[in-house]
Design an enzyme around this catalytic site. Structure first.
Site, PDB file in Angstrom:
ATOM      1  N   HIS A 225      32.626  14.695 -30.494  1.00 51.53           N
ATOM      2  CA  HIS A 225      33.333  13.674 -29.704  1.00 51.53           C
ATOM      3  C   HIS A 225      34.848  13.733 -29.917  1.00 51.53           C
ATOM      4  O   HIS A 225      35.576  12.966 -29.287  1.00 51.53           O
ATOM      5  CB  HIS A 225      32.837  12.270 -30.064  1.00 51.53           C
ATOM      6  N   ASP A 262      22.751  17.744 -28.912  1.00 50.71           N
ATOM      7  CA  ASP A 262      22.819  16.382 -29.423  1.00 50.71           C
ATOM      8  C   ASP A 262      22.495  15.440 -28.261  1.00 50.71           C
ATOM      9  O   ASP A 262      22.744  15.762 -27.097  1.00 50.71           O
ATOM     10  CB  ASP A 262      24.235  16.122 -29.947  1.00 50.71           C
ATOM     11  N   HIS A 264      23.992  12.879 -27.373  1.00 55.73           N
ATOM     12  CA  HIS A 264      25.215  12.391 -26.742  1.00 55.73           C
ATOM     13  C   HIS A 264      26.010  13.541 -26.127  1.00 55.73           C
ATOM     14  O   HIS A 264      25.982  14.666 -26.623  1.00 55.73           O
ATOM     15  CB  HIS A 264      26.091  11.675 -27.778  1.00 55.73           C
ATOM     16  N   ASP A 342      19.547  13.289 -33.164  1.00 49.54           N
ATOM     17  CA  ASP A 342      19.440  11.946 -32.588  1.00 49.54           C
ATOM     18  C   ASP A 342      18.582  11.931 -31.321  1.00 49.54           C
ATOM     19  O   ASP A 342      18.461  10.897 -30.662  1.00 49.54           O
ATOM     20  CB  ASP A 342      20.822  11.350 -32.302  1.00 49.54           C
TER      21      ASP A 342
END
Length: 418
Positions: A225, A262, A264, A342
């Protein structure tokens, strides 16, 4: 009859005056005509001349501006290469070790504050302890990376961004742990940012080991991120972007594929490489969760959106299709695999319903994709917000070893399977 010659004393003859007068009148008329013609020409030509002058001036300044920007870009690239070439991050000797990278400094622990974020900030050490307890890793076979220095970080990050991390409030926002804002920054640097910088060093080093040995696993890293000028989502440094830029310069690699699995969206590296044709990004993520970065989504080469509630079978089918497309679209010289856990069923942030065995199969598919094409692969562990993540990652590494997708290493006369 003879008339005397009319003369004027010391003056010209009479007809000479007339001649001069005619000539003078003619000359004045000609001058007036020429002036009129000149004025007419100027009236007609002035707009054209003005346009040409304006256009030439615009082109000159535009050219000057472009040249200046080009020169600045060249200077910035030269400085980046200089920083990369002078870095020590490739120095740790791993010739007698397996390409698994970890430092005890990775784990973040300070007065229990780390427990205020759902991320398991001690999972990295737990992964290694699982592997060692089951005989798949020895402590002295692990590669210990160096901390990324300020000069290393400036390869990607702006000075303004790095300076912003000297404010504990900004670090609290990035790590999403509000009490960090009240701590003196020297303590934040030591207890939060230093562990991150060691993990950055691990990701950068992993590319070199992967090039030498075919694969490498940084037990930490995967801060996807964070971009050059902005952090967020527990990601303070752009380790993936740094790893790739180092590989371009030090490893003579010109094409890199990022496989980001991931849960995200990896908006950080997407912003960093959005217009870079040397980098191909396959991002498979849940569009209904953080970071909702629509600008960064425009830079994804291959976008695979898996909605909240996606189960194991559907997830793996989507992955098979995605890898097939990626393999036909791009021929990388290095793969950076962001292997977040995740996606596990029950993860409080991921929203997907993939089983532990599904994560193991996922990792095997990606490593098999790389091995079949003889492409070096770097794996980073990224997000995962349950205590069970460490066990799943360790089991996945064990499976890769059993399937022969990561190599054995002779160490102290014995085989270390990892």
């Amino acid at each position: 009859m003879m008339f005397p010659l009319l003369t004027l004393s010391h003056q010209q003859p009479f007809w000479t005056f007339r001649t001069h007068r005619v000539i003078a009148n003619t000359t004045e008329s000609t001058r007036n005509l020429c002036k009129s013609t000149l004025y007419l020409f100027l009236a007609l030509a002035t707009p054209f001349i003005a346009y040409r002058c304006f256009n030439s001036s615009t082109m000159f300044w535009s050219s000057s501006s472009s040249s200046s920007q080009s020169a600045n870009k060249i200077d910035a690239e030269s400085l980046r290469r200089q920083r990369i070439n002078s870095s020590k991050l490739y120095q740790p000797d791993a010739s007698s070790k397996v390409p698994v990278i970890y430092s005890s400094y990775y784990d973040i622990s300070f007065l229990g504050i780390e427990k205020l974020h759902p991320f398991d900030s001690s999972k990295w050490g737990r992964i290694c302890r699982f592997l060692m307890s089951e005989g798949y890793l020895e402590k002295n076979s692990i590669v210990d990376p160096l901390e990324a220095s300020t000069e290393d970080l400036l390869v990607v990050h702006t000075e303004a961004y790095l300076n912003s991390l000297k404010n504990s409030v900004n670090v609290a926002r990035i790590t999403e742990v509000p009490p960090v804002a009240m701590l003196p920054n020297w303590l934040v640097q030591m207890k939060v940012l230093y562990p991150f910088r060691r993990q950055v060093g691990g990701t950068v080093l992993a590319a070199k080991l992967a090039k030498d040995r075919g694969w490498a696993i940084n037990v930490g890293g995967g801060f996807h991120h964070c971009s050059g000028g902005r952090g967020g989502g527990f990601c303070a440094y752009a380790d993936i972007s740094l790893c790739i830029h180092f590989a371009f310069v030090r490893l003579n690699i010109s094409r890199v594929m990022i496989i980001d699995l991931d849960a995200h969206q990896g908006n950080g590296h997407e912003m960093d490489f959005g217009n870079d044709e040397r980098v191909y990004i396959l991002d498979m993520y849940n569009p209904g969760i953080y970071p909702f970065d629509m600008t960064a989504r425009n830079y994804i080469n291959q976008k695979v959106e898996v909605v909240t509630g996606t189960t194991t079978d559907e997830y793996l089918k989507q992955l098979d299709k995605a890898l097939a497309v990626a393999g036909s679209n791009f021929a990388p010289e290095l793969i950076v695999y962001n292997a977040g856990t995740d996606i596990l069923d029950g993860d409080p942030l991921g929203g997907l319903k993939v089983s532990p065995d599904g994560v193991i199969q996922r990792d095997e598919k990606v490593f098999r994709f790389a091995r079949e094409r003889n492409i070096p692969i770097v794996m980073v562990t990224s997000g995962g917000y349950m205590k069970t993540s460490a066990r799943v990652i360790a089991d996945s590494i064990i499976n890769l070893s059993k399937k022969g997708l990561i190599e054995t290493k002779v160490h102290s006369g014995r085989k270390i399977m990892i």
